[in-house]
Scaffold this active site. Structure first.
Site, PDB file in Angstrom:
ATOM      1  N   ASP A  72       0.744  -0.993  -0.215  1.00 50.08           N
ATOM      2  CA  ASP A  72       0.054   0.178  -0.050  1.00 50.08           C
ATOM      3  C   ASP A  72       0.534   1.044  -0.151  1.00 50.08           C
ATOM      4  OD1 ASP A  72      -2.885   1.402   0.460  1.00 50.08           O
ATOM      5  OD2 ASP A  72      -3.296  -0.010   1.084  1.00 50.08           O
ATOM      6  N   ASP A 174      -2.958   4.834  -2.471  1.00 47.32           N
ATOM      7  CA  ASP A 174      -4.398   5.305  -1.251  1.00 47.32           C
ATOM      8  C   ASP A 174      -4.053   6.687  -1.519  1.00 47.32           C
ATOM      9  OD1 ASP A 174      -5.672   4.766   1.243  1.00 47.32           O
ATOM     10  OD2 ASP A 174      -4.096   6.106   2.153  1.00 47.32           O
ATOM     11  N   GLU A 231      -6.163   4.225  -5.062  1.00 42.15           N
ATOM     12  CA  GLU A 231      -7.899   4.212  -5.116  1.00 42.15           C
ATOM     13  C   GLU A 231      -8.598   6.055  -5.710  1.00 42.15           C
ATOM     14  OE1 GLU A 231     -10.092   4.219  -0.550  1.00 42.15           O
ATOM     15  OE2 GLU A 231      -7.598   5.388  -0.734  1.00 42.15           O
TER      16      GLU A 231
HETATM   17  C1  GLC Z   1      -8.233   4.828   2.300  1.00 43.28           C
HETATM   18  C2  GLC Z   1      -7.805   3.643   3.255  1.00 43.28           C
HETATM   19  C3  GLC Z   1      -8.472   4.189   4.536  1.00 43.28           C
HETATM   20  C4  GLC Z   1      -7.941   5.343   4.972  1.00 43.28           C
HETATM   21  C5  GLC Z   1      -7.467   6.598   4.273  1.00 43.28           C
HETATM   22  C6  GLC Z   1      -6.596   7.044   4.976  1.00 43.28           C
HETATM   23  O1  GLC Z   1      -9.214   5.027   2.034  1.00 43.28           O
HETATM   24  O2  GLC Z   1      -8.336   2.379   2.375  1.00 43.28           O
HETATM   25  O3  GLC Z   1      -7.929   2.806   5.560  1.00 43.28           O
HETATM   26  O4  GLC Z   1      -8.234   4.659   6.178  1.00 43.28           O
HETATM   27  O5  GLC Z   1      -7.175   6.237   2.637  1.00 43.28           O
HETATM   28  O6  GLC Z   1      -5.557   6.363   4.612  1.00 43.28           O
END
Ligand code: GLC
Length: 535
Positions: A72, A174, A231
């Site tokens: 990640d 992320d 993401e």
């Molecule tokens: C993303 C992650 C989540 C986290 C956020 C802040 O959305 O998937 O789990 O809280 O980023 O890093």
């Protein structure tokens, strides 16, 4: 804790499932305010997960089994314990102050009225400096990193390359679309009574985002032939190309459209706002995504992740949750055009974890939503109910391996409660049972890899079938050699459907009773899934 050695120990299991890549949520050093999404040292594995050597061993052992490791990449923000932020607090006007968004107060207030994703003010006072604020789009212990500063970008690229040199194959990026902020910081129209506005990424405002993402690709991913998946929760249709085409900045992005259902419109009041999608909405979202992405690239398909509820609990009405309906969801997840991702425990049909009191909540987001719900005037019971369905703890409870103590996850006290249903839902039981969900997932994965069908299932075009039927999801996957039909009767009651012409063979059926394909009318049972090869 679910450590790296634990993953290595289970590689044979993962290989038998048929997966080819593992995305591991952040395992870097962290104070765990947000379960590792608050990184305090990007170069070291946090001791709760093991050490760097354990990571190298995992990479090595995975490679032997044909499995890639994807880490990640959390670079929109870091932890307030990171040395950069510690230095920034000491000297906000010096080198490290420029690593973050630190601003002077405006008329005694924060520079603007953005709301963080966990519901509070996205600006907090910089400790020790009463007139200064810093930006955090997530928790206040997660200061946003200033991507406008080329020096910080260089630092991040160096770190990314360092991990490639250790043998990882790519990254899940992320909060990828947040790295570029709309500048200058402006007060936006309040979207709730609290006077704040959730900072969205209006595509018109995030000019410059793709320059940063492209730069990161050119400087790091490209030369390492990496797999990257972003993401990106929402984007403008015409921007998809910028993300996932051959020239796009990433290999793929996750397709959140199933989860966007109920996330817009008047009723939407924050992260936890949600509704159970209907079968028709589910179908429309799937078809829309494949139409949108087919000539562009691959979206990554998922029905569960560490931020969302368990799929069966979210998509299937409670009284209809069964292995049959879970198998139907599995089929749709794996046959849809795109790259399928499974979340740990999805393959055995794990379900939401219920709370009996607020003391049981682990996730920071759920804690904050709970507090906000109380502040809004809900009683404790109502507040707990509100967060229950959408809490991130739902999917974070430990993997259920067998019937022994703590579901075989650990002999010590687990970091989080085990779902009490582990006596019924666990890997050992399903491995031993031919018609289990686990074995069904294996069959679906094998079908995707079967030399006869693989080309069509990976690259074949997706076109709808009986799109106007209520509570039905149907689509073809087609190329010049093959035509595969996926049909799901997304409801409790059975129904007759007219099949297309042609000789048919059943590839997958989630019921054990054979289907009669002699006539062109077929009776599908509740939540039945059929995958047919049509000549
Ligand atoms: C993303 C992650 C989540 C986290 C956020 C802040 O959305 O998937 O789990 O809280 O980023 O890093």
């Amino acid at each position: 804790m679910g450590d790296l050695k634990g993953i290595t120990e289970k590689l044979d299991y993962l290989q038998s499932l048929g997966i080819e890549l593992i995305w591991i949520c952040p395992v870097y050093c962290s104070p765990f305010i947000d379960q590792g999404y608050d990184v305090s040292d990007y170069y070291h594995i946090d001791p709760v997960f093991g050490c760097n050597e354990d990571m190298y061993e995992l990479i090595h052992e995975s490679k032997k089994r044909g499995i890639y490791i994807v880490m990640d990449l959390v670079v929109n923000h870091c932890s307030d314990q990171h040395i950069w932020f510690q230095n920034a607090m000491k000297d906000p006007y010096g080198k490290y102050g420029k690593y973050f968004y630190i601003r002077e107060e405006v008329n005694g207030n924060a520079p603007c009225n953005w709301r963080s994703y966990f519901g509070e003010n996205a600006w907090s006072k910089l400790p020790g400096h009463d007139n200064l604020y810093y930006l955090h789009l997530f928790a206040k212990q997660q200061p946003d990193i200033n991507w406008e500063n080329p020096e910080v970008r260089e630092e991040l690229y160096k770190m990314i390359q360092w991990w490639f040199d250790k043998g990882i194959s790519g990254f899940r990026i992320d909060a990828a679309a947040f790295i570029k902020k709309t500048m200058p910081f402006e007060i936006l129209p309040a979207d709730r009574e609290d006077g704040f506005c959730t900072y969205e990424i209006p595509p018109t405002c995030n000019d410059g985002l793709h320059e940063y993402l492209q730069e990161m690709k050119k400087r790091t991913f490209e030369a390492n032939d990496a797999f990257t998946v972003g993401e990106v929760v929402s984007f403008e249709e015409e921007d998809l190309e910028k993300y996932i085409s051959d020239d796009g900045c990433m290999s793929s992005i996750f397709d959140f459209s199933l989860y966007m259902i109920g996330k817009q419109g008047e009723d939407f009041d924050g992260f936890y706002s949600h509704k159970q999608p209907t079968a028709n909405e589910f179908r429309d979202a799937l078809l829309r995504s494949s139409r949108l992405s087919f000539n562009v690239g691959f979206l990554s398909n998922f029905i569960e992740n560490h931020d969302l509820p368990r799929a069966a609990s979210h998509f299937i009405p409670e009284k209809d949750i069964s292995e049959i309906s879970k198998k139907m969801l599995a089929g749709l997840n794996l046959m849809q055009y795109g790259l399928p991702f499974l979340y740990q425990g999805q393959e055995i049909g794990m379900e939401n974890l219920s709370f009996s009191s607020a003391d049981e909540i682990v996730d920071i987001g759920s804690h904050m939503e709970y507090t906000l719900a109380l502040e809004k005037g809900l009683c404790e019971e109502e507040a707990l109910k509100k967060i229950q369905e959408y809490s991130r703890d739902n999917t974070r409870s430990p993997m259920q391996w067998d019937k022994t103590e703590n579901a075989g996850f650990t002999k010590a006290a687990p970091w989080m409660r085990i779902n009490p249903n582990y006596m019924k839902i666990n890997v050992a039981e399903q491995e031993a049972r031919e018609d289990s969900l686990l074995n069904f997932y294996k069959k679906l994965i094998l079908l995707r890899k079967n030399p006869e069908y693989k080309e069509t299932l990976v690259y074949g075009k997706e076109t709808s079938f009986l799109e106007k039927e209520d509570n039905f999801v149907g689509f073809f996957r087609k190329d010049k050699n093959k035509k595969i039909l996926v049909m799901a009767n997304f409801q409790r009651k059975g129904k007759f459907f007219q099949l297309p012409e042609g000789e048919k063979k059943v590839l997958i059926n989630n019921y054990s009773e054979p289907v009669n394909l002699e006539t062109n009318v077929i009776q599908m049972r509740g939540y039945q899934l059929l995958i047919l090869d049509i000549k």
